[in-house]
Design an enzyme around this catalytic site. Sequence first.
Site, mmCIF file in Angstrom:
data_model
loop_
_atom_site.group_PDB
_atom_site.id
_atom_site.type_symbol
_atom_site.label_atom_id
_atom_site.label_comp_id
_atom_site.label_asym_id
_atom_site.label_seq_id
_atom_site.Cartn_x
_atom_site.Cartn_y
_atom_site.Cartn_z
ATOM 1 N N ASP A 1 0.843 -1.201 0.000
ATOM 2 C CA ASP A 1 0.000 0.000 0.000
ATOM 3 C C ASP A 1 0.877 1.248 0.000
ATOM 4 O O ASP A 1 2.043 1.199 0.400
ATOM 5 C CB ASP A 1 -0.857 0.046 1.281
ATOM 6 C CG ASP A 1 -2.024 -0.932 1.240
ATOM 7 O OD1 ASP A 1 -2.366 -1.438 0.154
ATOM 8 O OD2 ASP A 1 -2.598 -1.188 2.323
ATOM 9 N N ARG B 1 -1.198 -0.432 -8.611
ATOM 10 C CA ARG B 1 -2.571 -0.047 -8.261
ATOM 11 C C ARG B 1 -2.627 1.482 -8.310
ATOM 12 O O ARG B 1 -1.761 2.146 -7.718
ATOM 13 C CB ARG B 1 -2.909 -0.538 -6.855
ATOM 14 C CG ARG B 1 -4.282 -0.091 -6.385
ATOM 15 C CD ARG B 1 -4.412 -0.126 -4.882
ATOM 16 N NE ARG B 1 -4.637 -1.454 -4.335
ATOM 17 C CZ ARG B 1 -4.375 -1.761 -3.069
ATOM 18 N NH1 ARG B 1 -3.847 -0.870 -2.248
ATOM 19 N NH2 ARG B 1 -4.611 -2.989 -2.626
HETATM 20 P P1 FDA Z 1 -14.511 9.099 -4.751
HETATM 21 O O1 FDA Z 1 -14.038 9.406 -3.379
HETATM 22 O O2 FDA Z 1 -14.705 10.209 -5.715
HETATM 23 O O3 FDA Z 1 -15.812 8.230 -4.644
HETATM 24 C C1 FDA Z 1 -16.603 7.881 -5.765
HETATM 25 C C2 FDA Z 1 -17.909 7.323 -5.253
HETATM 26 O O4 FDA Z 1 -17.665 6.081 -4.600
HETATM 27 C C3 FDA Z 1 -18.565 8.194 -4.170
HETATM 28 O O5 FDA Z 1 -19.404 9.158 -4.726
HETATM 29 C C4 FDA Z 1 -19.321 7.173 -3.361
HETATM 30 O O6 FDA Z 1 -20.513 6.830 -4.005
HETATM 31 C C5 FDA Z 1 -18.409 5.978 -3.404
HETATM 32 N N1 FDA Z 1 -17.479 5.941 -2.255
HETATM 33 C C6 FDA Z 1 -16.152 6.211 -2.268
HETATM 34 N N2 FDA Z 1 -15.608 6.007 -1.046
HETATM 35 C C7 FDA Z 1 -16.622 5.629 -0.261
HETATM 36 C C8 FDA Z 1 -16.714 5.268 1.108
HETATM 37 N N3 FDA Z 1 -15.653 5.267 1.907
HETATM 38 N N4 FDA Z 1 -17.917 4.913 1.592
HETATM 39 C C9 FDA Z 1 -19.024 4.892 0.809
HETATM 40 N N5 FDA Z 1 -18.994 5.221 -0.507
HETATM 41 C C10 FDA Z 1 -17.821 5.588 -1.020
HETATM 42 N N6 FDA Z 1 -5.427 5.138 -0.752
HETATM 43 C C11 FDA Z 1 -4.136 5.377 -0.475
HETATM 44 O O7 FDA Z 1 -3.767 6.523 -0.225
HETATM 45 N N7 FDA Z 1 -3.235 4.338 -0.459
HETATM 46 C C12 FDA Z 1 -3.585 3.066 -0.775
HETATM 47 O O8 FDA Z 1 -2.732 2.161 -0.768
HETATM 48 C C13 FDA Z 1 -4.949 2.801 -1.085
HETATM 49 N N8 FDA Z 1 -5.377 1.551 -1.379
HETATM 50 C C14 FDA Z 1 -6.660 1.360 -1.854
HETATM 51 C C15 FDA Z 1 -7.064 0.098 -2.305
HETATM 52 C C16 FDA Z 1 -8.310 -0.066 -2.871
HETATM 53 C C17 FDA Z 1 -8.711 -1.426 -3.377
HETATM 54 C C18 FDA Z 1 -9.200 1.045 -2.982
HETATM 55 C C19 FDA Z 1 -10.533 0.899 -3.646
HETATM 56 C C20 FDA Z 1 -8.834 2.271 -2.490
HETATM 57 C C21 FDA Z 1 -7.576 2.445 -1.903
HETATM 58 N N9 FDA Z 1 -7.188 3.682 -1.384
HETATM 59 C C22 FDA Z 1 -5.864 3.882 -1.071
HETATM 60 C C23 FDA Z 1 -8.210 4.725 -1.119
HETATM 61 C C24 FDA Z 1 -8.309 5.744 -2.248
HETATM 62 O O9 FDA Z 1 -7.176 6.573 -2.251
HETATM 63 C C25 FDA Z 1 -9.578 6.610 -2.100
HETATM 64 O O10 FDA Z 1 -9.499 7.308 -0.890
HETATM 65 C C26 FDA Z 1 -10.874 5.828 -2.123
HETATM 66 O O11 FDA Z 1 -10.833 4.819 -3.098
HETATM 67 C C27 FDA Z 1 -12.073 6.750 -2.427
HETATM 68 O O12 FDA Z 1 -11.923 7.315 -3.682
HETATM 69 P P2 FDA Z 1 -12.705 6.832 -5.002
HETATM 70 O O13 FDA Z 1 -11.675 6.594 -6.045
HETATM 71 O O14 FDA Z 1 -13.573 5.689 -4.734
HETATM 72 O O15 FDA Z 1 -13.486 8.104 -5.495
#
Ligand code: FDA
Length: 310
Positions: free
Chosen positions: A136, A187
């Site tokens: 990560d 990733r």
């Molecule tokens: P965004 O935040 O724009 O969300 C898009 C939509 O998804 C939202 O409108 C909502 O509907 C839904 N959603 C997103 N998060 C949600 C939540 N917590 N609860 C409910 N609904 C939610 N970060 C990092 O800094 N280091 C890392 O190593 C990782 N590793 C990692 C692994 C995996 C498999 C994922 C999916 C994410 C990470 N992250 C991470 C976290 C990443 O940086 C980010 O904070 C989250 O994925 C939320 O961003 P989105 O890309 O989903 O978009």
Amino acid sequence: MSGAAAALLRRAILKAAHDPWLASRMRRHGMKLGAARFVAGESLDECIPILRSLNDRGLLANTTILGEGVAETAVAGAVAQGYLTVLDRLARERLQANIAVKLTHLGLAAGEDVAYRHIARVVEGAAERANFVRIDMEESGRVDTTLRIYRRLRAQGHERVGVVLQAYLYRSAQDLDDLAPLAPNLRVVKGAYLEPANVAYPKKADVDRQYIRLAEQALLADGYTAIATHDDRIIDHLIAFTARRGLPRDRFEFQMLFGVRPQLQTDLAGRGYRVRIAAPHGPEWYPYLMRRLAERPGNVWFVLRNLIRR
Ligand code: FDA
């Protein structure tokens, strides 16, 4: 809620992620208050059936022993040993699941060599079991060390290991260019930590734009890309992009978090895409939960509602 109010709330929640008083209060009741929506159990025994149910829904899985910021070498060594136990169990249970680890959980604060020794042991253990380890990405101050450790692993011949790049950091496109000759397993995420404006885009719209750029850059490079987002607009865009460029579906996968947009997870898998769900476990879930709350302040009301209902 306005963009500015949401940003303020996000900052407040991420600050609270480091509050030991709140952490100890939350640990007592938190699983009942809502952490269980995002955390796949407090033990490996609780996590295994959850990983199996994900596999049964056509989803690949991933687990992490929750924890970070371990400064004692012996404790970090025990965490590495814990991961070998997890890898053993995943193999024995024939689960389609790999692991993701944080270098600060493996003793980075005690020294880069300490963390390297531990991660190398875990990656070797994964290779022996034909599995895979994702490292990560944590706060921006850890990026150089993390990428150095990843390169060192690859230089030592370790192939079953991947790393993460965060779209909110200005530096990530350059980091991707520098890693490209290694054909990395990358990733791509937006980024989950509280970062100052001199290292990371403060505005969400810029982060979203950068995410698309970085993911496209990764998809066009040699290697394998894990598109880790729940943003369906971005997912649709990247599906169209991979189709236009004729990129085979075994060169990338989608990744999402346990408890977030489960319908989107199964829909994508039903359309024939690889989808992997990160389902972490363990008692040290507090900072992880706070990052999930910060991503979507609506989740705070979800926890508060559970509190009121008790
Ligand atoms: P965004 O935040 O724009 O969300 C898009 C939509 O998804 C939202 O409108 C909502 O509907 C839904 N959603 C997103 N998060 C949600 C939540 N917590 N609860 C409910 N609904 C939610 N970060 C990092 O800094 N280091 C890392 O190593 C990782 N590793 C990692 C692994 C995996 C498999 C994922 C999916 C994410 C990470 N992250 C991470 C976290 C990443 O940086 C980010 O904070 C989250 O994925 C939320 O961003 P989105 O890309 O989903 O978009």
